[in-house]
Scaffold this motif. Structure first.
Motif, PDB file in Angstrom:
ATOM      1  N   GLU A   1       0.248  -1.490   4.332  1.00 39.85           N
ATOM      2  CA  GLU A   1       0.677  -1.913   5.661  1.00 39.85           C
ATOM      3  C   GLU A   1      -0.382  -1.725   6.742  1.00 39.85           C
ATOM      4  O   GLU A   1      -0.482  -2.544   7.644  1.00 39.85           O
ATOM      5  CB  GLU A   1       1.941  -1.152   6.069  1.00 39.85           C
ATOM      6  CG  GLU A   1       3.156  -1.577   5.296  1.00 39.85           C
ATOM      7  CD  GLU A   1       4.443  -1.080   5.926  1.00 39.85           C
ATOM      8  OE1 GLU A   1       4.466  -0.860   7.149  1.00 39.85           O
ATOM      9  OE2 GLU A   1       5.423  -0.913   5.190  1.00 39.85           O
ATOM     10  N   GLU A   2      -1.147  -0.670   6.677  1.00 44.51           N
ATOM     11  CA  GLU A   2      -2.090  -0.360   7.747  1.00 44.51           C
ATOM     12  C   GLU A   2      -3.201  -1.401   7.821  1.00 44.51           C
ATOM     13  O   GLU A   2      -3.869  -1.690   6.837  1.00 44.51           O
ATOM     14  CB  GLU A   2      -2.695   1.031   7.546  1.00 44.51           C
ATOM     15  CG  GLU A   2      -1.729   2.139   7.867  1.00 44.51           C
ATOM     16  CD  GLU A   2      -2.353   3.511   7.753  1.00 44.51           C
ATOM     17  OE1 GLU A   2      -3.432   3.654   7.172  1.00 44.51           O
ATOM     18  OE2 GLU A   2      -1.730   4.460   8.268  1.00 44.51           O
ATOM     19  N   GLY A   3      -3.366  -1.968   9.010  1.00 41.16           N
ATOM     20  CA  GLY A   3      -4.453  -2.906   9.242  1.00 41.16           C
ATOM     21  C   GLY A   3      -4.208  -4.307   8.712  1.00 41.16           C
ATOM     22  O   GLY A   3      -5.065  -5.173   8.854  1.00 41.16           O
TER      23      GLY A   3
ATOM     24  N   LYS B   1       1.463   2.930   2.322  1.00 40.84           N
ATOM     25  CA  LYS B   1       0.855   3.119   3.635  1.00 40.84           C
ATOM     26  C   LYS B   1      -0.417   2.279   3.762  1.00 40.84           C
ATOM     27  O   LYS B   1      -0.629   1.609   4.763  1.00 40.84           O
ATOM     28  CB  LYS B   1       0.543   4.598   3.853  1.00 40.84           C
ATOM     29  CG  LYS B   1       0.107   4.926   5.252  1.00 40.84           C
ATOM     30  CD  LYS B   1      -0.022   6.424   5.444  1.00 40.84           C
ATOM     31  CE  LYS B   1      -0.494   6.736   6.843  1.00 40.84           C
ATOM     32  NZ  LYS B   1      -0.644   8.154   7.066  1.00 40.84           N
ATOM     33  N   GLU B   2      -1.240   2.296   2.721  1.00 38.88           N
ATOM     34  CA  GLU B   2      -2.480   1.518   2.747  1.00 38.88           C
ATOM     35  C   GLU B   2      -2.198   0.017   2.802  1.00 38.88           C
ATOM     36  O   GLU B   2      -2.937  -0.737   3.426  1.00 38.88           O
ATOM     37  CB  GLU B   2      -3.334   1.843   1.516  1.00 38.88           C
ATOM     38  CG  GLU B   2      -3.965   3.211   1.578  1.00 38.88           C
ATOM     39  CD  GLU B   2      -4.668   3.601   0.278  1.00 38.88           C
ATOM     40  OE1 GLU B   2      -4.529   2.883  -0.748  1.00 38.88           O
ATOM     41  OE2 GLU B   2      -5.343   4.654   0.285  1.00 38.88           O
TER      42      GLU B   2
ATOM     43  N   TRP C   1       1.747  -7.391   8.346  1.00 34.93           N
ATOM     44  CA  TRP C   1       2.622  -6.274   8.690  1.00 34.93           C
ATOM     45  C   TRP C   1       2.604  -5.998  10.184  1.00 34.93           C
ATOM     46  O   TRP C   1       3.628  -5.667  10.781  1.00 34.93           O
ATOM     47  CB  TRP C   1       2.250  -5.015   7.904  1.00 34.93           C
ATOM     48  CG  TRP C   1       2.688  -5.091   6.477  1.00 34.93           C
ATOM     49  CD1 TRP C   1       1.911  -5.374   5.393  1.00 34.93           C
ATOM     50  CD2 TRP C   1       4.010  -4.925   5.984  1.00 34.93           C
ATOM     51  NE1 TRP C   1       2.668  -5.385   4.256  1.00 34.93           N
ATOM     52  CE2 TRP C   1       3.966  -5.109   4.585  1.00 34.93           C
ATOM     53  CE3 TRP C   1       5.223  -4.630   6.584  1.00 34.93           C
ATOM     54  CZ2 TRP C   1       5.093  -5.013   3.782  1.00 34.93           C
ATOM     55  CZ3 TRP C   1       6.352  -4.525   5.775  1.00 34.93           C
ATOM     56  CH2 TRP C   1       6.281  -4.711   4.397  1.00 34.93           C
ATOM     57  N   THR C   2       1.456  -6.134  10.805  1.00 36.70           N
ATOM     58  CA  THR C   2       1.359  -5.935  12.252  1.00 36.70           C
ATOM     59  C   THR C   2       2.250  -6.937  12.977  1.00 36.70           C
ATOM     60  O   THR C   2       2.984  -6.587  13.903  1.00 36.70           O
ATOM     61  CB  THR C   2      -0.106  -6.074  12.713  1.00 36.70           C
ATOM     62  OG1 THR C   2      -0.898  -5.112  12.008  1.00 36.70           O
ATOM     63  CG2 THR C   2      -0.241  -5.852  14.206  1.00 36.70           C
TER      64      THR C   2
ATOM     65  N   ARG D   1       5.970  -5.951  12.490  1.00 35.22           N
ATOM     66  CA  ARG D   1       6.358  -4.823  13.351  1.00 35.22           C
ATOM     67  C   ARG D   1       6.474  -5.258  14.813  1.00 35.22           C
ATOM     68  O   ARG D   1       7.373  -4.815  15.529  1.00 35.22           O
ATOM     69  CB  ARG D   1       5.355  -3.675  13.228  1.00 35.22           C
ATOM     70  CG  ARG D   1       5.245  -3.089  11.833  1.00 35.22           C
ATOM     71  CD  ARG D   1       6.550  -2.455  11.378  1.00 35.22           C
ATOM     72  NE  ARG D   1       6.416  -1.957  10.021  1.00 35.22           N
ATOM     73  CZ  ARG D   1       7.223  -2.284   9.026  1.00 35.22           C
ATOM     74  NH1 ARG D   1       8.236  -3.089   9.237  1.00 35.22           N
ATOM     75  NH2 ARG D   1       7.030  -1.787   7.819  1.00 35.22           N
TER      76      ARG D   1
END
Length: 87
Positions: free
Chosen positions: A65-67, A62-63, A71-72, A75
């Motif tokens: 991918e977030e920010g 999770k860490e 990954w953004t 998606r």
């Protein structure tokens, strides 16, 4: 209200008589799971149920991918493909 259904979550099952929808779809990535599923619900009035699964992504995943702009972007490309294929 509607039951929350995580239709992006991994494994899924369906009745054998629906297999033709997946076999006929030309996708070769994650879309090959999702597009026949969404089209069946939308166009064929398939009934979908959700089963609770005791699973969580790891904190590290999770860490990761977030920010993260990589990954953004991935998606966003996936969402744009869904919009193109499902209109």
């Amino acid at each position: 209200g509607a039951t929350k259904l995580d239709w992006l979550f991994g494994p899924f099952a369906f009745k054998a008589n629906l297999a033709g929808s997946w076999l006929a779809y030309d996708g070769n990535s994650w879309d090959a799971q999702m597009i026949p599923y969404v089209r069946g619900v939308r166009n064929e009035n398939w009934r979908i149920i959700s089963v609770m699964v005791n699973f969580r992504h790891s904190k590290e995943m999770k860490e990761q991918e977030e920010g993260d702009p990589v990954w953004t972007k991935k998606r966003l490309m996936q969402l744009n493909l869904l919009f193109d294929l499902l209109g």
